[in-house]
Design a protein around this motif. Structure first.
Motif, PDB file in Angstrom:
ATOM      1  N   ALA A  19       0.835  -1.201   0.000  1.00  0.00           N
ATOM      2  CA  ALA A  19       0.000   0.000   0.000  1.00  0.00           C
ATOM      3  C   ALA A  19       0.867   1.248   0.000  1.00  0.00           C
ATOM      4  O   ALA A  19       0.593   2.207  -0.736  1.00  0.00           O
ATOM      5  CB  ALA A  19      -0.937  -0.012   1.212  1.00  0.00           C
ATOM      6  N   ARG A  20       1.938   1.244   0.808  1.00  0.00           N
ATOM      7  CA  ARG A  20       2.836   2.408   0.839  1.00  0.00           C
ATOM      8  C   ARG A  20       3.552   2.582  -0.494  1.00  0.00           C
ATOM      9  O   ARG A  20       3.716   3.705  -0.988  1.00  0.00           O
ATOM     10  CB  ARG A  20       3.855   2.248   1.973  1.00  0.00           C
ATOM     11  N   SER A  66      -4.955   2.229  -1.295  1.00  0.00           N
ATOM     12  CA  SER A  66      -5.441   2.020   0.061  1.00  0.00           C
ATOM     13  C   SER A  66      -5.216   0.565   0.466  1.00  0.00           C
ATOM     14  O   SER A  66      -5.110  -0.332  -0.381  1.00  0.00           O
ATOM     15  CB  SER A  66      -6.932   2.347   0.159  1.00  0.00           C
ATOM     16  N   THR A  67      -5.137   0.317   1.770  1.00  0.00           N
ATOM     17  CA  THR A  67      -4.922  -1.052   2.249  1.00  0.00           C
ATOM     18  C   THR A  67      -6.086  -1.948   1.858  1.00  0.00           C
ATOM     19  O   THR A  67      -5.892  -3.135   1.560  1.00  0.00           O
ATOM     20  CB  THR A  67      -4.742  -1.061   3.775  1.00  0.00           C
ATOM     21  N   THR A  81      -7.957  -1.648  -0.871  1.00  0.00           N
ATOM     22  CA  THR A  81      -7.800  -1.951  -2.303  1.00  0.00           C
ATOM     23  C   THR A  81      -6.740  -3.021  -2.511  1.00  0.00           C
ATOM     24  O   THR A  81      -6.939  -3.976  -3.276  1.00  0.00           O
ATOM     25  CB  THR A  81      -7.435  -0.678  -3.078  1.00  0.00           C
TER      26      THR A  81
END
Length: 396
Positions: A45-46, A51-52, A54
């Protein structure tokens, strides 16, 4: 080079549709896994900016389709899900050419080492001899594991010297002068595979953020201490190459005014006082046999006073050169690699002392210096990782 093991057909979809968006996001995750190796969903995600939620949904679909495998792990003390690409037989090859050695690895897309070979080479060997030896060894490795040549995505090659990206040639200053003027794209004709290449220190830096424990570090310097001394830089999460591709040449920073003449033509360079070649010369004086780098490590761990003194002097000099890097780019982490990585605190302590003596106090205090957990394998693992980088991050 294929961009991924599961290429996405982007032209067949309405670019504004939800299906196209999902495919684009999946490709971003695949590229992150190719470039950075196995990662947790939070790390993905980063890296992707998704988004986490997604990322979690896409990973579930990819696992169901057989594109990735997942397994429980811990991250920062919390339970997490580690995601790894399934290679489907595709592999990448890394080759590290050194002044006295040749190392080859074969790795899967999931960053698993299939095979590794290390051989000694005679000092001063011609480039053609090293390349022919690598071709012979690689053919044997592929045959031993029944890997078809068509399964090889490409070969990453590490060279111990500066590479001019404008001409893709090794330029003056290489620790292997026999490689100077070599047009590196010609390696494809001799190795019989697509080839990407880079300076060995740059590949060490890439390995540290791919294979090592620093995949979340945005600003990192990797310093290889060997027959030559060079630094690879990761700035804002990307390899840094400067305007022509020649960066991190700290081995040619002047440490001693009017010192010994370096092979680059200048005097008093760091390599003339702190390279492993100089250490070997100093410690071989008066002895019946030439001291090797392996002897340096063994004797230092055994407490030999002369070896410890040479390492202390060299470490302080290296630290002084690293202070220039710290003052200029303020990296979060500096990793010391190369054949002396096994010395641990014996080399690390004088390096830290030299850096803190010459760096701006606040910068020196904020800079973490560690020995590479990858040992002398960092450069070859970085070479294999270079094959797996998205094409936009590669320089050749």
């Amino acid at each position: 080079m294929p961009a991924s093991p599961h290429p996405v057909s982007r032209g067949a979809r309405n670019p504004g549709s939800q299906t196209a968006l999902r495919e684009l996001n999946q490709q971003r995750i695949i590229d992150a896994l190719l470039g950075g190796g196995p990662s947790t969903q939070a790390e993905l995600a980063r890296q992707t900016g998704l988004s986490t939620a997604t990322v979690s949904n896409i990973i579930k679909n990819m696992a169901h389709s057989g594109i990735v495998a997942t397994e429980p792990t811990t991250s920062s003390g919390r339970r997490a899900l580690l995601v790894r690409l399934i290679s489907n037989g595709a592999v990448a090859v890394g080759i590290d050419f050194g002044r006295r050695h040749l190392r080859i690895v074969i790795v899967t897309l999931g960053h698993v080492v299939v095979d590794e070979v290390y051989v000694e080479l005679p000092p001063g060997h011609r480039a053609e001899e090293g390349i022919d030896r690598a071709t012979e060894l690689l053919a044997g490795m592929l045959e031993r594991h029944a890997i078809a040549p068509s399964s090889v995505l490409g070969v990453g090659v590490g060279i111990p010297g500066p590479i001019d990206q404008r001409t893709n040639t090794v330029v003056q200053g290489a620790i292997l002068p026999e490689w100077e003027g070599i047009h590196l794209p010609d390696l494809e004709k001799r190795l019989h595979f697509p080839v990407v290449f880079d300076n060995d220190a740059n590949l060490g830096a890439l390995a540290e953020v791919t294979w090592g424990p620093h995949n979340s570090v945005e600003n990192l310097a990797f310093v290889k201490v060997g027959s030559g001394i060079g630094a690879g830089l990761i700035l804002n999460g990307r390899p840094y190459y400067g305007s022509i591709g020649i960066t991190g040449e700290i081995g040619h920073e002047t440490i001693v005014d009017n010192g010994l003449v370096c092979h680059c033509g200048n005097r008093g360079c760091l390599e003339t006082v702190a390279s492993t070649s100089v250490m070997m010369q100093l410690l071989s004086r008066g002895g019946a046999a030439t001291v090797t780098t392996a002897d340096i490590v063994q004797n230092a761990l055994g407490g030999d006073p002369a070896t410890l003194r040479v390492l202390d002097d060299s470490g302080v000099a290296i630290g002084r050169a690293l202070a220039s890097i710290a003052n200029l780019i303020n990296p979060q982490v500096i990793v010391i690699g190369g054949p002396l990585a096994g010395l641990g605190e014996i080399l690390l302590e004088p390096v830290q002392r030299g850096l803190r003596r010459h760096a701006v106090p606040s910068v020196g205090a904020a800079t973490t210096i560690v020995m590479s957990a990858l040992g002398d394998r960092a450069e070859v693992l970085g070479a294999a990782s270079l094959v797996l980088q998205p094409s936009g991050l590669r320089q050749n």
